[in-house]
Design an enzyme around this catalytic site. Structure first.
Site, short mmCIF file in Angstrom:
data_model
loop_
_atom_site.label_atom_id
_atom_site.label_comp_id
_atom_site.label_asym_id
_atom_site.label_seq_id
_atom_site.Cartn_x
_atom_site.Cartn_y
_atom_site.Cartn_z
N GLY A 11 0.67 -0.99 -0.09
CA GLY A 11 0.03 -0.07 0.00
C GLY A 11 0.67 1.30 -0.04
N ARG A 72 0.80 -5.26 -5.54
CA ARG A 72 1.24 -6.41 -4.58
C ARG A 72 1.26 -7.31 -5.57
NH1 ARG A 72 -0.68 -4.21 0.30
NH2 ARG A 72 -2.73 -3.02 0.08
N ASP A 103 5.35 -5.09 5.96
CA ASP A 103 5.84 -6.35 6.11
C ASP A 103 6.17 -7.11 4.98
OD1 ASP A 103 3.59 -6.82 6.55
OD2 ASP A 103 3.51 -7.47 8.51
N THR A 126 4.25 2.84 5.66
CA THR A 126 2.69 2.39 5.55
C THR A 126 1.72 3.24 6.63
OG1 THR A 126 1.13 0.78 6.60
CG2 THR A 126 3.34 0.42 7.30
N ASP A 128 -0.18 2.61 8.26
CA ASP A 128 -0.78 1.79 9.63
C ASP A 128 0.02 1.76 10.87
OD1 ASP A 128 -3.01 0.78 8.08
OD2 ASP A 128 -2.51 -1.00 7.59
N ASP A 130 2.32 -0.33 11.96
CA ASP A 130 2.29 -1.62 12.56
C ASP A 130 3.58 -2.25 12.48
OD1 ASP A 130 2.07 -1.97 9.82
OD2 ASP A 130 0.18 -3.27 9.94
N ARG A 172 -6.11 -2.48 8.82
CA ARG A 172 -6.73 -3.88 8.50
C ARG A 172 -6.63 -4.74 9.96
NH1 ARG A 172 -5.60 -5.90 2.87
NH2 ARG A 172 -3.84 -5.23 3.68
O1 F6P Z 1 -2.12 1.09 3.72
C1 F6P Z 1 -2.59 0.13 4.77
C2 F6P Z 1 -4.00 -0.15 4.44
O2 F6P Z 1 -4.63 1.04 4.37
C3 F6P Z 1 -4.84 -1.15 5.43
O3 F6P Z 1 -5.08 -0.41 6.54
C4 F6P Z 1 -6.00 -1.42 4.57
O4 F6P Z 1 -6.60 -2.31 5.11
C5 F6P Z 1 -5.33 -1.58 3.26
O5 F6P Z 1 -4.10 -0.77 3.40
C6 F6P Z 1 -6.25 -1.41 1.89
O6 F6P Z 1 -5.13 -1.42 0.94
P1 F6P Z 1 -5.63 -1.74 -0.68
O7 F6P Z 1 -6.81 -1.10 -0.78
O8 F6P Z 1 -4.71 -1.22 -1.25
O9 F6P Z 1 -5.65 -3.22 -0.64
#
Ligand code: F6P
Length: 324
Positions: A11, A72, A103, A126, A128, A130, A172
């Site tokens: 992300g 990804r 990660d 990120t 997040d 985390d 998430r």
């Molecule tokens: O960048 C992290 C994050 O925002 C998470 O909290 C979220 O669930 C996820 O990415 C969603 O990413 P994408 O829509 O790119 O799959």
């Protein structure tokens, strides 16, 4: 080392561009060459490369997203995929890597580095927040500021209509944004994936707040909360606690964009600079982090092992005390 390859993966997060710029310029300062690898591991497998010079990274410091794009890539999880990637890397003369991401990005970098003996340094990017090995990841501060701005606005309308708002924020698997934005935005309750708050417990908190004459309220729900997101939480609360008019607001991907904050720009610049210098001093398979005010490096092995990033318990307590 003669040529560094830099890429962003997973992300996107505000501050990634500032980190790319810092990697490129620090490398050029040391007379190294730099290749931009587009779309993370996907671009590595497809050989989507571009030589980067100082002007290639002009005026990206202030921009959200990532100029190198991100993806990804399931194929990189396979031996064949990584072999293709290595052949492209070798043909392009890349002999060290800087990976910017979360990660999943780090895990890929570690496996690849072990397989092909290529030095790699990682930068945590990120929203997040985390990742182990750092107090803050790139993009977290900016995302928080975005969320707080939204909460402030929601509070205005919530107060005008005496409403109870459930605001869902990203995360998430992590409650970092929910906790920090909840404290900074003065939320009445915060639902965190790490805490597993039951609906009855939440209702008790809201009852107490009502007794304290609160005419409107904000509940922050992290995306990964075990009760299934803000709509579910709102529905279940309303079944037993129907005193306020209830609304739900899902902030979504707007949290991922925007111009990075001053904090994120400086952090990204320090981390990019540090990552290149670590490679030059022979370090590999490490992740850059900030601990207190110091930029440090942690081995990928330790960072990935200590994956259970812990939320600041004291801040959780503080958030509760603030609701008296
Ligand atoms: O960048 C992290 C994050 O925002 C998470 O909290 C979220 O669930 C996820 O990415 C969603 O990413 P994408 O829509 O790119 O799959």
């Amino acid at each position: 080392i003669r040529r560094i390859g830099v890429y962003t993966s997973g992300g996107d997060a505000p501050g990634m561009n500032a980190a790319i710029r810092a990697v490129v310029r620090t490398a050029l300062y040391h007379d190294l060459e730099v290749t931009g690898i587009f779309r993370g591991y996907e671009g590595m497998i497809e050989g989507d490369f571009k030589n980067l010079v100082s002007r290639s990274v002009s005026s990206i410091l202030q921009k959200g997203g990532t100029m190198l794009k991100s993806a990804r890539c399931p194929e990189f999880r396979t031996v064949e995929g990584r072999k293709k990637a290595y052949e492209n890397i070798k043909a392009a003369g890349i002999d060290a890597l800087v990976a910017i991401g979360g990660d999943g990005t780090f895990t890929g970098a570690q496996i690849f580095s072990n397989e092909y003996n290529i030095p790699v340094m990682c930068i945590p990017g990120t929203i997040d927040n985390d990742l182990a090995g750092t107090d803050y990841t790139l993009g977290f501060d900016t995302a928080n500021n975005t969320v707080i701005e939204s909460i402030d606005k929601i509070k205005d309308t919530a107060a005008s209509h005496n409403r109870l708002f459930f605001v869902e924020v990203m995360g998430r698997d992590s409650g970092s944004i929910a906790l920090y934005a909840g404290v900074a935005g003065g939320a009445e309750a915060i639902m965190l994936p790490e805490k597993d708050t039951a609906i009855d417990e939440l209702i008790e908190m809201l009852e107490v707040a009502k007794e304290r004459n609160k005419t409107s309220m904000i509940v922050i729900v992290a995306e990964g909360d075990k009760n299934g997101g803000a709509y579910n939480v709102a529905k279940r609360v309303k079944e037993k606690f129907d005193f306020y008019d209830t609304k739900v607001s899902i902030l979504g991907h707007l949290q991922r964009g925007g111009s990075p904050s001053s904090f994120d720009r400086i952090l990204a610049t320090r981390m990019g600079y540090f990552a290149v210098n670590e490679l030059l001093s022979g370090n590999s398979q490490g992740t850059v982090g900030i601990r207190g005010s110091k930029i440090t490096s942690t081995s990928l092995e330790d960072a990935l092992k200590g994956k259970e990033f812990k939320l600041d318990e004291e801040l959780i307590t503080i958030s509760e005390v603030m609701n008296i």
